[in-house]
Scaffold this motif. Structure first.
Motif, mmCIF file in Angstrom:
data_model
loop_
_atom_site.group_PDB
_atom_site.id
_atom_site.type_symbol
_atom_site.label_atom_id
_atom_site.label_comp_id
_atom_site.label_asym_id
_atom_site.label_seq_id
_atom_site.Cartn_x
_atom_site.Cartn_y
_atom_site.Cartn_z
ATOM 1 N N UNK A 1 0.806 -1.221 0.000
ATOM 2 C CA UNK A 1 0.000 0.000 0.000
ATOM 3 C C UNK A 1 0.844 1.279 0.000
ATOM 4 N N UNK A 2 2.119 1.183 -0.324
ATOM 5 C CA UNK A 2 2.970 2.386 -0.422
ATOM 6 C C UNK A 2 3.099 2.766 -1.893
ATOM 7 N N UNK B 1 8.237 6.781 -0.940
ATOM 8 C CA UNK B 1 7.334 5.653 -0.695
ATOM 9 C C UNK B 1 6.248 6.243 0.197
ATOM 10 N N UNK B 2 5.095 6.577 -0.388
ATOM 11 C CA UNK B 2 4.046 7.286 0.360
ATOM 12 C C UNK B 2 2.958 6.306 0.777
ATOM 13 N N UNK B 3 2.866 6.079 2.090
ATOM 14 C CA UNK B 3 1.825 5.197 2.620
ATOM 15 C C UNK B 3 0.719 6.006 3.273
ATOM 16 N N UNK B 4 -0.184 5.328 3.962
ATOM 17 C CA UNK B 4 -1.263 6.014 4.682
ATOM 18 C C UNK B 4 -0.757 6.273 6.094
ATOM 19 N N UNK B 5 -0.556 7.560 6.428
ATOM 20 C CA UNK B 5 -0.102 7.905 7.771
ATOM 21 C C UNK B 5 1.403 7.971 7.920
#
Ligand code: NAD
Length: 249
Positions: free
Chosen positions: A125-126, A198-202
């Motif tokens: 999810x990243x 690497x952009x994830x949630x939070x």
């Protein structure tokens, strides 16, 4: 004994940076050539050829090096896949170090990106994105370094070239997970900045390298030139020169 080098693109920014520090590496730029010069005599007499010129200039030079059996260091960027294939064909009988970036820090960035991409894979999810910035005179985009970072991310996620989004504009819709964004900024005298997101949630991981002096590429290219002499024919990367991985071909 001093290493005698034919340097193609000698009048350019990188060519001048290499000439300025060549003696620190026990090298002599015995044949500094540029647009319009015939490299044939120099290729026959030199120990090794370094190319930091323009994309179109690499293949004819590589053909001459292949015929003469001279080792080559290629720093020029911007070749498309068919040009790369032609260059590899022409140099199959000689040792070649070919790198989109000769700096130690960037080669460590490649290594760290591989490690991070292995953990933060497509099931994590990243979202992966690459941003680069260079001076306003740079002619190709994305940079060779960004290309290599995109290739690492693409391979680790099993994606294809058409799943790389080069810039976004208009009603592009929600970002799919199986996409990698690539963005090229140009301006001023920036030597070369690269960030992998690497952009994830939070949470968000950012790996950044900033080059502030061309000397780092010049030093790497001279180090590669000394290293490649006497190697078996084949394609080598700067990671091979630095001892970070084994040969890629
Ligand atoms: P530059 O424009 O300052 O210099 C290029 C030189 O090549 C010029 O002197 C030009 O006259 C010469 N040239 C053009 N066509 C030629 C030809 N047919 N034959 C011989 N010479 C020719 O560019 P630069 O900033 O010195 O960069 C050169 C190349 O190196 C670019 O492709 C750049 O992206 C790349 N580069 C690679 C690295 C790396 O670490 N691999 C680092 C910096 C730049």
């Amino acid at each position: 004994m001093s290493t005698h080098i034919l340097l193609n693109g000698a009048s350019g920014r990188m060519g001048r940076a290499i000439s300025n520090i060549s003696s620190d590496y026990d090298c002599q730029i015995s044949w500094p050539i540029d647009l319009g010069d015939d490299p044939t005599d120099g290729i026959n007499q030199c120990d090794v050829v370094i190319d930091f010129s323009l994309r179109e200039a690499t293949l004819p030079l590589a053909q001459k090096c292949g015929e003469a059996g001279k080792p080559m260091v290629i720093g020029t960027t911007g070749h498309d896949p068919s040009e790369k294939e032609e260059i590899l064909k022409a140099t199959s009988g000689i040792p070649v170090v070919w790198a989109g970036n000769f700096s130690t820090g960037v080669n460590l960035l490649f290594y760290l990106t591989e490690q991070a991409a292995r953990v933060l894979d497509s099931s994590s999810d990243f979202d992966a994105e690459v941003i680069e910035m260079h001076h306003k005179l740079k002619k190709d985009a994305p940079s060779g370094t960004a290309d290599r970072l995109l290739e690492i991310l693409k391979d680790s996620r099993g994606l294809s070239d058409d799943q790389i989004a080069h810039g976004r504009s208009g009603l592009v819709g929600e970002r799919p997970l199986d996409e990698i964004g690539s963005h090229a900024l140009r301006g001023g005298d920036v030597v070369g900045d690269h960030t992998v997101y690497f952009a994830g949630i939070g949470e968000r991981l950012e790996l950044t390298h900033r080059a502030t002096d061309r000397k780092i590429f010049a030093a790497g290219a001279l180090r590669a030139a000394k290293w490649v002499m006497g190697r078996p024919s084949g394609l080598y990367s700067m990671q091979d020169v630095l001892g970070l991985v084994s040969s890629t071909r």
